[in-house]
Design an enzyme around this catalytic site. Structure first.
Site, mmCIF file in Angstrom:
data_model
loop_
_atom_site.group_PDB
_atom_site.id
_atom_site.type_symbol
_atom_site.label_atom_id
_atom_site.label_comp_id
_atom_site.label_asym_id
_atom_site.label_seq_id
_atom_site.Cartn_x
_atom_site.Cartn_y
_atom_site.Cartn_z
ATOM 1 N N GLU A 1 -12.522 58.933 84.653
ATOM 2 C CA GLU A 1 -13.225 58.237 83.550
ATOM 3 C C GLU A 1 -14.698 58.599 83.529
ATOM 4 O O GLU A 1 -15.337 58.659 84.583
ATOM 5 C CB GLU A 1 -13.045 56.721 83.724
ATOM 6 C CG GLU A 1 -13.765 55.892 82.668
ATOM 7 C CD GLU A 1 -13.377 54.412 82.731
ATOM 8 O OE1 GLU A 1 -12.205 54.109 83.064
ATOM 9 O OE2 GLU A 1 -14.251 53.571 82.462
ATOM 10 N N ASP B 1 -2.927 53.369 87.428
ATOM 11 C CA ASP B 1 -3.956 53.135 86.409
ATOM 12 C C ASP B 1 -5.223 52.566 87.054
ATOM 13 O O ASP B 1 -5.150 51.591 87.810
ATOM 14 C CB ASP B 1 -3.368 52.132 85.391
ATOM 15 C CG ASP B 1 -4.185 52.006 84.132
ATOM 16 O OD1 ASP B 1 -4.922 52.946 83.799
ATOM 17 O OD2 ASP B 1 -4.067 50.955 83.469
#
Ligand code: 13P
Length: 282
Positions: A135, A84
């Protein structure tokens, strides 16, 4: 078993449910999450941040821990082990080499050209065995003790990052934040729809803690196929442990103390699996 992540995430995207990413912190959390997902016949993503990987000893330790628990607990649901907010190509490579089946490269603090270039270098290393999430915009809030501001994802940047870096999953910043929301979460669903219509790959909603159930359902309809949940489990666990310690001030066996939060974590996991529609999808 640790399975081909692409197949599992694409199935969720096509069938309009979302996989839950629960972040793990130690052996017990991993066990509770795996057991509850097995109980609910739900595929699951175990998320490991830099901080959590370091805390547990490193990527190899985490990977062996997860594989061994899958074996010992006879877990048969699909499990994706995900890095992550990976912060560099080098760390993503380490996670992949240690056996992670999915990585996020978060180069969202850079302008879009640099974000694309860094993301592409990770994709080149990872695919086709390992899937890559990137992202766009910048998700705000607090994670691993770092506090960040929100920058909304731009549709053009989302298209460029997806196509030019050939990513498998996109995490757009749309008002979602890590940690607790101040007041009502305000997600930009119009932008989410626009991005989903244009890029047609699974989207990821970070900051799952505190987003209302109806918002989660709406987001899933707009292409969100992975929802990240961390803080909510931490709060549930620590609340239960605090109550236990107040009632049992003489207990010192760490197994009893840590285990006092098991039911709270499992309840939280179960609720999310049902809410996201991933229960019974294994
Ligand atoms: P929360 O801690 O807000 O649930 O967010 C988790 C997350 O997005 C991990 O990447």
């Amino acid at each position: 078993m640790l399975e081909n992540a692409k197949k599992i995430i694409d199935k969720a995207y096509q069938n309009k449910y979302a996989l839950c990413q629960f972040n793990i912190n130690n052996l017990e959390w991993t066990r509770y999450i795996l057991e509850e997902c097995q109980q609910n016949n739900a595929p699951v993503i175990l998320g490991v941040s830099n901080g959590a990987a370091k805390y547990m000893g490193g990527f190899h330790t985490v990977s062996s821990l997860v594989s061994s628990l899958i074996k010992d607990l006879r877990i048969t649901i699909p499990v994706i082990l995900h890095y992550d907010h990976g912060d560099s190509l080098e760390n993503c490579q380490k996670a992949i080499d240690a056996g992670f089946t999915s990585v996020m490269i978060d180069a969202s603090q850079y302008e879009i050209d640099k974000n694309i270039a860094i993301t592409k270098s990770v994709v080149d290393y990872a695919q086709p065995k390992v899937i890559v999430e990137a992202e766009v915009g910048h998700i705000g809030g607090e994670e691993d003790d770092v506090i960040a501001d929100i920058y909304y994802a731009k549709v053009d940047d989302a298209i460029r990052l997806t196509k030019e870096a050939n990513i498998d999953l996109l995490a757009p910043a749309l008002g979602n934040v890590h940690g607790l929301y101040k007041g009502e979460p305000k997600l930009n669903f119009t932008r989410m729809k626009e991005i989903n219509d244009k890029i047609e790959i699974p989207l990821v909603l970070h900051g799952g803690t505190g987003i209302y159930d109806q918002q989660i359902k709406k987001a899933i309809n707009l292409g969100i196929s992975k929802i990240n949940i961390n803080t909510e489990l931490q709060i549930a666990w620590s609340k239960a442990v605090r109550v236990f310690l107040e009632k049992n001030p003489k207990v010192y066996d760490p197994r009893k103390i840590i285990q006092a939060g098991e039911a709270a974590i499992k309840e939280c996991v179960r609720e999310k699996l049902i809410l996201t529609g991933s229960a019974n999808q294994a």
